[in-house]
Design an enzyme around this catalytic site. Structure first.
Site, PDB file in Angstrom:
ATOM      1  N   TYR A 175       4.019   5.283  11.459  1.00 44.56           N
ATOM      2  CA  TYR A 175       4.302   3.888  11.820  1.00 44.56           C
ATOM      3  C   TYR A 175       5.162   3.124  10.821  1.00 44.56           C
ATOM      4  O   TYR A 175       5.490   1.964  11.070  1.00 44.56           O
ATOM      5  CB  TYR A 175       2.987   3.127  12.038  1.00 44.56           C
ATOM      6  CG  TYR A 175       2.001   3.169  10.876  1.00 44.56           C
ATOM      7  CD1 TYR A 175       2.150   2.329   9.783  1.00 44.56           C
ATOM      8  CD2 TYR A 175       0.920   4.051  10.891  1.00 44.56           C
ATOM      9  CE1 TYR A 175       1.252   2.365   8.727  1.00 44.56           C
ATOM     10  CE2 TYR A 175       0.010   4.089   9.839  1.00 44.56           C
ATOM     11  CZ  TYR A 175       0.176   3.244   8.767  1.00 44.56           C
ATOM     12  OH  TYR A 175      -0.717   3.289   7.718  1.00 44.56           O
TER      13      TYR A 175
ATOM     14  N   ARG B  88       0.861  -1.180   0.000  1.00 45.01           N
ATOM     15  CA  ARG B  88       0.000   0.000   0.000  1.00 45.01           C
ATOM     16  C   ARG B  88       0.900   1.234   0.000  1.00 45.01           C
ATOM     17  O   ARG B  88       1.482   1.601   1.018  1.00 45.01           O
ATOM     18  CB  ARG B  88      -0.883  -0.020   1.253  1.00 45.01           C
ATOM     19  CG  ARG B  88      -2.010   0.984   1.255  1.00 45.01           C
ATOM     20  CD  ARG B  88      -2.619   1.080   2.642  1.00 45.01           C
ATOM     21  NE  ARG B  88      -1.760   1.844   3.533  1.00 45.01           N
ATOM     22  CZ  ARG B  88      -1.596   1.594   4.828  1.00 45.01           C
ATOM     23  NH1 ARG B  88      -2.181   0.574   5.393  1.00 45.01           N
ATOM     24  NH2 ARG B  88      -0.793   2.364   5.554  1.00 45.01           N
TER      25      ARG B  88
ATOM     26  N   HIS C 189      -3.752   4.195   4.664  1.00 45.77           N
ATOM     27  CA  HIS C 189      -4.849   3.231   4.716  1.00 45.77           C
ATOM     28  C   HIS C 189      -6.126   3.876   4.172  1.00 45.77           C
ATOM     29  O   HIS C 189      -6.815   3.310   3.332  1.00 45.77           O
ATOM     30  CB  HIS C 189      -5.053   2.762   6.151  1.00 45.77           C
ATOM     31  CG  HIS C 189      -6.255   1.906   6.350  1.00 45.77           C
ATOM     32  ND1 HIS C 189      -6.354   0.624   5.851  1.00 45.77           N
ATOM     33  CD2 HIS C 189      -7.429   2.146   6.977  1.00 45.77           C
ATOM     34  CE1 HIS C 189      -7.525   0.114   6.156  1.00 45.77           C
ATOM     35  NE2 HIS C 189      -8.201   1.012   6.840  1.00 45.77           N
TER      36      HIS C 189
END
Length: 383
Positions: free
Chosen positions: A290, A277, A281
């Site tokens: 993160y 990805r 998100h």
């Protein structure tokens, strides 16, 4: 050709969550199916092959480019306040277009909320996808028209719907197949485990297509499983295969073979498309919190669109005129989507009470009356 996964590394401890998460690996070194290397070199695989014409290659490339352009426009529209939310597919175009183009017209698809490329392959109007995220409809397309179910935001539940539908296809004596799309995070849901069990026991003609994009929001795959995801199928009694999710040719070949297996009565298959990805998100997420920039940079070198373009240019399957025309088509698509979204009418304020129950409900009637009274309280006297 079989290659080792570049993401398979031994775990290491770290006091930094971001550092340990970015380097958190699978616990083994799985192999994956690949037909087109990141450098744009065509390779062979002993179990999966594909005979594809230059015209078909150009079609796959066009699909990926236009899907990415639509996706980037949707992201921009959300940033401008035109959409409430958007889940980008950036980086996952090959997994979606390759698997989407493997489908027959009579196959049925159960998506999550990120399958914009599969929706494109099924002929769903892209603006209908945006209507959902703008909050003006519940999807806007008839699933029966495109054999493409409405988006499912409840994580993993569509795998049960797909399995039940596939069991119905088998009982009716049909020869079509069903595909359930879901992400790596969904594999931790009980619904997915139950779907695997029923599909295996009833030999349902379903392909479970997992897009492992490495991150379930902020949780890396290594924190959800001790084995590669495709190996989970063994415990349920059906095959699993890991495919290079950034290789559109491999995704096409593996999905085609899995669908044929389902149609011929051999039951389910779990396909794990190992991809990444590239963005957040959703537009409410900040991936810089993160994961490391180096990780994204490494995956940018495996970009699915650049990979196919490099191959086509090397083989002289496409000239500059093709790419120039596609760029113009891409910009026209973006403009058309932007104008269509801004022209969407707002739904009536009472629409949320319609169609809650097929035969009506006294409770919903009471809630509707209360809401009407609440709105009326804002109306000034004489207006």
């Amino acid at each position: 050709m079989t290659v080792e996964s570049t993401a398979a590394r031994k775990p290491r401890r770290s006091s930094s969550r971001r550092t340990s998460a970015a380097k958190a690996p699978q616990s083994s070194e799985p192999q994956l199916v690949q037909l087109l290397t990141p450098e744009g070199e065509r390779v062979e695989h002993p179990d999966y092959s594909i005979d594809i014409s230059p015209e078909e290659l150009r079609g796959l490339y066009r699909d990926m480019v236009l899907t990415r352009r639509f996706d980037s426009e949707a992201t921009a529209l959300q940033r401008q306040g035109e959409l409430g939310l958007w889940a980008s597919l950036l980086g996952q175009e090959a997994a979606q277009i390759g698997s989407g183009r493997a489908l027959r017209d009579d196959d049925y698809v159960f998506p999550t909320y990120r399958e914009h490329g599969v929706a494109w392959c099924r002929g769903v109007d892209p603006t209908n996808l945006l209507g959902l995220f703008r909050g003006v409809n519940h999807g806007g397309w008839d699933p029966a028209t495109n054999n493409f179910h409405l988006y499912t935001l409840v994580i993993g539940s569509q795998t049960l719907h797909a399995t039940g539908y596939a069991m119905g296809v088998a009982k009716d004596g049909g020869d079509s197949a069903v595909v359930a799309y879901f992400g790596d995070g969904a594999t931790s849901q009980g619904d997915v485990a139950e779907a695997f069990t029923y599909a295996a026991v009833y030999n349902a003609p379903v392909v479970f297509f997992c897009q492992n994009n490495q991150w379930a929001i902020s949780e890396p795959t290594a924190r959800q499983t001790r084995v590669p995801l495709y190996q989970r199928a063994q415990g349920y009694g059906f095959p699993g295969v890991r495919v290079d999710g950034n290789d559109v040719l491999a995704c096409l070949a593996v999905t085609k073979a899995s669908l044929e297996r389902a149609r011929s009565g051999e039951g389910p298959t779990l396909v794990e498309a190992f991809t990444y990805r590239m963005g957040a998100h959703t537009t409410s997420d900040d991936p810089t919190k993160y994961r490391a920039d180096e990780e994204r940079a490494a995956w940018e070198a495996k970009d699915p669109i650049l990979r196919l373009r490099t191959y086509m240019e090397k083989q002289k399957f496409a000239d500059e005129a093709f790419f120039t025309a596609l760029e113009a088509e891409s910009e026209a698509l973006g403009k058309g989507v932007r104008e269509a979204v801004r022209a969407m009418p707002d739904p009536g304020s009472m629409a949320m009470f319609d169609h809650v129950y097929a035969d009506g409900s006294s409770l919903v009637d009471e809630e509707r009356a209360e809401f009407i009274a609440y709105q009326a309280s804002f109306v000034e006297e004489g207006n």
